[in-house]
Design a protein around this motif. Structure first.
Motif, mmCIF file in Angstrom:
data_model
loop_
_atom_site.group_PDB
_atom_site.id
_atom_site.type_symbol
_atom_site.label_atom_id
_atom_site.label_comp_id
_atom_site.label_asym_id
_atom_site.label_seq_id
_atom_site.Cartn_x
_atom_site.Cartn_y
_atom_site.Cartn_z
ATOM 1 N N LYS A 191 0.820 -1.218 0.000
ATOM 2 C CA LYS A 191 0.000 0.000 0.000
ATOM 3 C C LYS A 191 0.850 1.264 0.000
ATOM 4 C CE LYS A 191 -3.974 -1.993 2.386
ATOM 5 N NZ LYS A 191 -4.873 -1.872 3.536
ATOM 6 N N GLY A 192 2.171 1.123 0.071
ATOM 7 C CA GLY A 192 3.059 2.281 0.080
ATOM 8 C C GLY A 192 2.923 3.122 1.332
ATOM 9 N N VAL A 193 2.760 2.477 2.496
ATOM 10 C CA VAL A 193 2.563 3.189 3.763
ATOM 11 C C VAL A 193 3.877 3.247 4.539
ATOM 12 C CG1 VAL A 193 1.328 3.196 5.963
ATOM 13 C CG2 VAL A 193 0.132 2.560 3.868
ATOM 14 N N PHE A 194 4.313 4.476 4.826
ATOM 15 C CA PHE A 194 5.546 4.728 5.550
ATOM 16 C C PHE A 194 5.240 5.436 6.867
ATOM 17 C CE2 PHE A 194 6.901 4.321 1.213
ATOM 18 C CZ PHE A 194 8.186 3.831 1.265
ATOM 19 N N VAL A 195 6.206 5.384 7.770
ATOM 20 C CA VAL A 195 6.123 6.200 8.987
ATOM 21 C C VAL A 195 5.998 7.647 8.533
ATOM 22 C CG1 VAL A 195 7.420 7.008 11.000
ATOM 23 C CG2 VAL A 195 7.441 4.581 10.383
ATOM 24 N N GLY A 196 5.101 8.388 9.162
ATOM 25 C CA GLY A 196 4.868 9.782 8.781
ATOM 26 C C GLY A 196 3.696 9.960 7.838
ATOM 27 N N ASP A 197 3.136 8.863 7.329
ATOM 28 C CA ASP A 197 1.986 8.962 6.444
ATOM 29 C C ASP A 197 0.700 9.126 7.241
ATOM 30 O OD1 ASP A 197 3.498 8.731 4.187
ATOM 31 O OD2 ASP A 197 2.985 6.648 3.789
ATOM 32 N N LEU A 198 -0.293 9.703 6.591
ATOM 33 C CA LEU A 198 -1.629 9.796 7.163
ATOM 34 C C LEU A 198 -2.477 8.712 6.518
ATOM 35 C CD1 LEU A 198 -2.161 13.657 7.103
ATOM 36 C CD2 LEU A 198 -1.395 12.225 8.997
ATOM 37 N N ILE A 199 -3.265 8.043 7.345
ATOM 38 C CA ILE A 199 -4.123 6.968 6.855
ATOM 39 C C ILE A 199 -5.552 7.204 7.329
ATOM 40 C CG2 ILE A 199 -2.313 5.222 6.650
ATOM 41 C CD1 ILE A 199 -3.164 4.123 9.397
ATOM 42 N N ASN A 200 -6.494 6.741 6.533
ATOM 43 C CA ASN A 200 -7.898 6.739 6.916
ATOM 44 C C ASN A 200 -8.186 5.342 7.452
ATOM 45 O OD1 ASN A 200 -10.603 7.165 7.266
ATOM 46 N ND2 ASN A 200 -11.085 7.300 5.097
ATOM 47 N N VAL A 201 -8.476 5.257 8.740
ATOM 48 C CA VAL A 201 -8.705 3.978 9.407
ATOM 49 C C VAL A 201 -10.205 3.713 9.462
ATOM 50 C CG1 VAL A 201 -8.398 2.672 11.553
ATOM 51 C CG2 VAL A 201 -6.650 4.308 10.825
ATOM 52 N N THR A 202 -10.585 2.504 9.059
ATOM 53 C CA THR A 202 -11.987 2.094 9.110
ATOM 54 C C THR A 202 -12.141 1.043 10.195
ATOM 55 O OG1 THR A 202 -12.231 2.495 6.744
ATOM 56 C CG2 THR A 202 -13.885 1.100 7.787
ATOM 57 N N THR A 203 -13.019 1.315 11.141
ATOM 58 C CA THR A 203 -13.345 0.350 12.195
ATOM 59 C C THR A 203 -14.863 0.248 12.291
ATOM 60 O OG1 THR A 203 -13.536 1.928 14.023
ATOM 61 C CG2 THR A 203 -11.316 1.108 13.509
ATOM 62 N N TRP A 204 -15.333 -0.648 13.106
ATOM 63 C CA TRP A 204 -16.786 -0.744 13.261
ATOM 64 C C TRP A 204 -17.341 0.448 14.037
ATOM 65 C CZ3 TRP A 204 -19.190 -1.584 18.034
ATOM 66 C CH2 TRP A 204 -18.350 -1.938 19.080
ATOM 67 N N PHE A 205 -16.456 1.237 14.700
ATOM 68 C CA PHE A 205 -16.878 2.477 15.353
ATOM 69 C C PHE A 205 -17.116 3.585 14.330
ATOM 70 C CE2 PHE A 205 -14.184 0.652 18.823
ATOM 71 C CZ PHE A 205 -15.183 0.516 19.774
ATOM 72 N N GLY A 206 -16.385 3.533 13.206
ATOM 73 C CA GLY A 206 -16.436 4.575 12.175
ATOM 74 C C GLY A 206 -15.046 4.820 11.622
ATOM 75 N N ASN A 207 -14.893 5.867 10.843
ATOM 76 C CA ASN A 207 -13.614 6.197 10.219
ATOM 77 C C ASN A 207 -12.943 7.348 10.955
ATOM 78 O OD1 ASN A 207 -14.389 4.348 8.329
ATOM 79 N ND2 ASN A 207 -14.519 5.772 6.639
ATOM 80 N N TYR A 208 -11.592 7.306 10.985
ATOM 81 C CA TYR A 208 -10.826 8.415 11.542
ATOM 82 C C TYR A 208 -9.466 8.484 10.865
ATOM 83 C CZ TYR A 208 -8.441 4.910 14.464
ATOM 84 O OH TYR A 208 -7.729 3.820 14.907
ATOM 85 N N ILE A 209 -8.814 9.622 10.987
ATOM 86 C CA ILE A 209 -7.500 9.827 10.385
ATOM 87 C C ILE A 209 -6.434 9.641 11.457
ATOM 88 C CG2 ILE A 209 -5.983 11.486 9.228
ATOM 89 C CD1 ILE A 209 -8.525 12.669 7.974
ATOM 90 N N ALA A 210 -5.378 8.906 11.082
ATOM 91 C CA ALA A 210 -4.280 8.638 12.009
ATOM 92 C C ALA A 210 -2.955 8.861 11.299
ATOM 93 C CB ALA A 210 -4.365 7.200 12.528
ATOM 94 N N SER A 211 -1.932 9.057 12.100
ATOM 95 C CA SER A 211 -0.569 9.178 11.610
ATOM 96 C C SER A 211 0.168 7.875 11.929
ATOM 97 C CB SER A 211 0.121 10.353 12.301
ATOM 98 O OG SER A 211 1.471 10.423 11.925
ATOM 99 N N VAL A 212 0.926 7.372 10.968
ATOM 100 C CA VAL A 212 1.698 6.144 11.168
ATOM 101 C C VAL A 212 2.997 6.517 11.877
ATOM 102 C CG1 VAL A 212 2.859 4.194 10.051
ATOM 103 C CG2 VAL A 212 0.709 5.082 9.121
ATOM 104 N N LYS A 213 3.301 5.801 12.953
ATOM 105 C CA LYS A 213 4.498 6.077 13.746
ATOM 106 C C LYS A 213 5.247 4.785 14.020
ATOM 107 C CE LYS A 213 2.638 10.206 15.824
ATOM 108 N NZ LYS A 213 2.630 11.032 16.989
ATOM 109 N N PHE A 214 6.481 4.934 14.480
ATOM 110 C CA PHE A 214 7.288 3.782 14.860
ATOM 111 C C PHE A 214 7.968 4.111 16.172
ATOM 112 C CE2 PHE A 214 11.260 1.351 14.965
ATOM 113 C CZ PHE A 214 10.780 0.078 14.725
ATOM 114 N N GLY A 215 7.842 3.225 17.147
ATOM 115 C CA GLY A 215 8.478 3.443 18.437
ATOM 116 C C GLY A 215 7.675 2.796 19.543
ATOM 117 N N GLU A 216 7.829 3.343 20.746
ATOM 118 C CA GLU A 216 7.130 2.811 21.906
ATOM 119 C C GLU A 216 5.749 3.441 22.006
ATOM 120 O OE1 GLU A 216 7.744 3.230 26.592
ATOM 121 O OE2 GLU A 216 9.430 2.236 25.581
#
Length: 149
Positions: A57-82
């Motif tokens: 999908k070409g998803v890197f740390v620092g990208d914004l993604i549209n997350v779909t869950t059964w609660f609804g959709n929201y925008i998140a930032s992809v991160k790496f770490g603790e």
């Protein structure tokens, strides 16, 4: 494992963003060929090196993604770490984790009926645990969404 890395450069005068993608093996075998046009150019600043989470999908740390869950959709930032993961709905204390995760940009979104789309225990969520997501951009080309967080 041959990791894909995205290098992000910013042109000093125009602010234009340029990216280069290279596998670690390419950099190790011939570092100047892979990045030379921008690294050796005084007009550009290296602003980020980002690991790839999902090459398909070409998803890197620092990208914004549209997350779909059964609660609804929201925008998140992809991160790496603790991060802290709690899939129990606050029944148990969150676990300390390390790896790729999605962090909701706006943590207090509700649907049309007033129910939370991003409950507290899903603000930080393992990328592997996400039901469905789609890359929508980067933090470099979506400043208005980044500033909302």
């Amino acid at each position: 494992m041959n990791r894909l890395i995205r290098y992000v450069f910013k042109h000093k005068n125009t602010g234009r963003i340029e990216t280069k993608r290279c596998y670690l093996s390419q950099i190790e075998t011939n570092p100047t060929e892979a990045l030379a046009p921008l690294v050796n150019n005084a007009d550009y600043d290296l602003i980020s090196r980002d690991l790839c989470f999902d090459e398909e999908k070409g998803v890197f740390v620092g990208d914004l993604i549209n997350v779909t869950t059964w609660f609804g959709n929201y925008i998140a930032s992809v991160k790496f770490g603790e991060y802290e993961q709690d899939g129990s709905g606050d029944e148990y204390a969150p676990s300390k984790c390390f790896g790729f995760y999605a962090e909701a940009l706006i943590k207090t979104i509700t649907d049309k009926d007033g129910f939370e789309i991003v409950p507290d225990y899903l603000v930080q969520n393992s990328m592997r645990e996400l039901e469905s997501y789609k890359r929508i951009g980067t933090i470099y080309d979506n400043n208005e969404q980044r500033e909302e967080s």
